[in-house]
Scaffold this motif. Structure first.
Motif, mmCIF file in Angstrom:
data_model
loop_
_atom_site.group_PDB
_atom_site.id
_atom_site.type_symbol
_atom_site.label_atom_id
_atom_site.label_comp_id
_atom_site.label_asym_id
_atom_site.label_seq_id
_atom_site.Cartn_x
_atom_site.Cartn_y
_atom_site.Cartn_z
ATOM 1 N N VAL A 174 2.673 -8.250 7.954
ATOM 2 C CA VAL A 174 1.999 -7.588 6.829
ATOM 3 C C VAL A 174 0.600 -8.168 6.720
ATOM 4 N N VAL A 175 -0.395 -7.285 6.562
ATOM 5 C CA VAL A 175 -1.788 -7.717 6.454
ATOM 6 C C VAL A 175 -2.377 -7.119 5.185
ATOM 7 N N GLN A 176 -2.858 -7.966 4.307
ATOM 8 C CA GLN A 176 -3.491 -7.518 3.069
ATOM 9 C C GLN A 176 -4.999 -7.706 3.204
ATOM 10 N N LEU A 177 -5.761 -6.600 3.061
ATOM 11 C CA LEU A 177 -7.182 -6.615 3.339
ATOM 12 C C LEU A 177 -7.977 -6.082 2.162
ATOM 13 N N GLU A 178 -9.007 -6.817 1.771
ATOM 14 C CA GLU A 178 -9.965 -6.249 0.835
ATOM 15 C C GLU A 178 -10.796 -5.198 1.571
ATOM 16 N N VAL A 179 -11.094 -4.086 0.896
ATOM 17 C CA VAL A 179 -11.952 -3.067 1.479
ATOM 18 C C VAL A 179 -13.098 -2.753 0.524
ATOM 19 N N GLN A 180 -14.170 -2.234 1.088
ATOM 20 C CA GLN A 180 -15.288 -1.754 0.282
ATOM 21 C C GLN A 180 -14.827 -0.440 -0.349
ATOM 22 N N PRO A 181 -14.669 -0.367 -1.680
ATOM 23 C CA PRO A 181 -13.959 0.762 -2.277
ATOM 24 C C PRO A 181 -14.808 1.987 -2.564
ATOM 25 N N HIS A 239 -9.182 -4.359 -4.671
ATOM 26 C CA HIS A 239 -9.429 -3.084 -3.994
ATOM 27 C C HIS A 239 -9.062 -3.322 -2.533
ATOM 28 N N ASP A 240 -7.766 -3.212 -2.282
ATOM 29 C CA ASP A 240 -7.162 -3.644 -1.038
ATOM 30 C C ASP A 240 -6.373 -2.527 -0.377
#
Length: 324
Positions: A174-181, A239-240
């Protein structure tokens, strides 16, 4: 300290907290939260109501470990750890449950050691993560090739760091990533590594030039055998996107009722995130309604260049921009 907003990447989940969604601030992780919750929120940005089912990110790792115990190693990685607890850090519930791991933080944050006292969790502070060193840092910490969970949130060149991890053979379940929303699919945007990159400009503003867009992260994940299980622009300080190894897609569907969806559908199902491009005079809300991807691509190109130059004294640093 973290709150002073250092001008380097990899320092924590604190730096960009002004961009957290304006709906409500969530409490610090000092009490267990529901593993699955149904939420209905009204966005102050567009006045619309949004309804979503949200799974606590660590719950995916727990479900996989329960279903396939032979694959579990109870090891979790936190890249951009902050103090290890605040801002709804998704790794903390696993550490609290006894997982070993490594927590890496670019700033000098003594609270990280206090909040994660277990000797089974290696704590590295004043350690800046780059695409060139991330695989070595994890190898030296004893990270297995397939840790149960990995979070990446360094407020900078997150995309190239994720690519470096995958190319080094590190494949978390499992990979939890912040993204530019603010950047809708199908536009793939990512800041490339550059030693002069700053998380904030001299005026202490973040601008919109940071991280990677949802489409960039999901496209990269698909190339290495992952699917996007969920997006979360609702939870405070979040915002992931959560990527899960595609081998466990049937389990995720059966346990949580989450099937793979198109990137744009995932994006638009959540309220607009906090706008840092607005700091540069750019209104990104209309981007959500643009049907012509080339018009959207041109708008993001202009905005990213403006934001980058604002933050870097007129210089344009390298970044990726494409349609996927």
């Amino acid at each position: 300290v973290h709150g002073s907003r250092h001008a380097r990447a990899g320092e924590s989940r604190f730096r960009l907290r002004r961009r957290s969604d304006p709906l409500a601030a969530a409490p610090v992780n000092d009490a267990p939260a529901p593993l699955v919750r149904r939420v209905l929120v009204r966005s102050s940005a567009d006045g619309r109501d949004y309804e979503a089912t949200l799974v606590a990110p660590h719950a995916f790792a727990l479900a996989i470990a329960e279903a396939v115990p032979a694959a579990a190693n109870r090891y979790a990685v936190n890249l951009g750890a902050g103090d290890g607890v605040s801002c709804n850090d998704p790794v903390y519930p696993l550490y609290r449950a006894g997982h070993a791991g490594v927590a890496i933080e670019g700033g000098d944050n003594p609270a990280l050691h206090a909040n994660l006292p277990s000797p089974a969790i290696r704590k590295l502070t004043r350690t800046f993560i780059t695409p060139d060193n991330v695989a070595r840092l994890l190898a030296e910490a004893g990270c297995p090739a397939e840790p149960d969970f990995l979070k990446l949130d360094i407020d900078g060149y997150d995309g190239p760091v994720l690519r470096a991890l995958f190319e080094a053979g590190i494949r978390p379940k499992v990979v939890q990533l912040e993204v530019q929303p603010e950047i809708p699919p199908p536009v793939a945007f990512a800041v490339h590594y550059h030693p002069d990159y700053r998380c904030v400009g001299r005026d202490e503003r973040v601008s919109g030039f940071y991280g990677a867009s949802l489409a960039y992260m999901t496209d990269l994940g698909r190339r290495f055998g992952y699917f996007a299980a969920q997006v979360d622009f609702v939870t405070g300080f979040t915002h992931d996107v959560t990527l899960v190894d595609r081998r466990y897609a049937p389990l995720v569907a059966a346990r949580f009722g989450l099937a793979e969806r198109a990137d744009r559908e995932l994006f638009l199902a959540h309220p607009p995130g906090f706008s840092h491009f607005r700091e540069n005079g750019v209104d990104t809300l209309p981007w959500r309604g643009l049907d012509d991807p080339h018009t959207l691509l041109a708008a993001v190109w202009d905005a990213a260049g403006t934001a980058c130059r604002h933050k870097h004294d007129g210089r344009l640093l390298p970044f990726h921009l494409s349609l996927v």
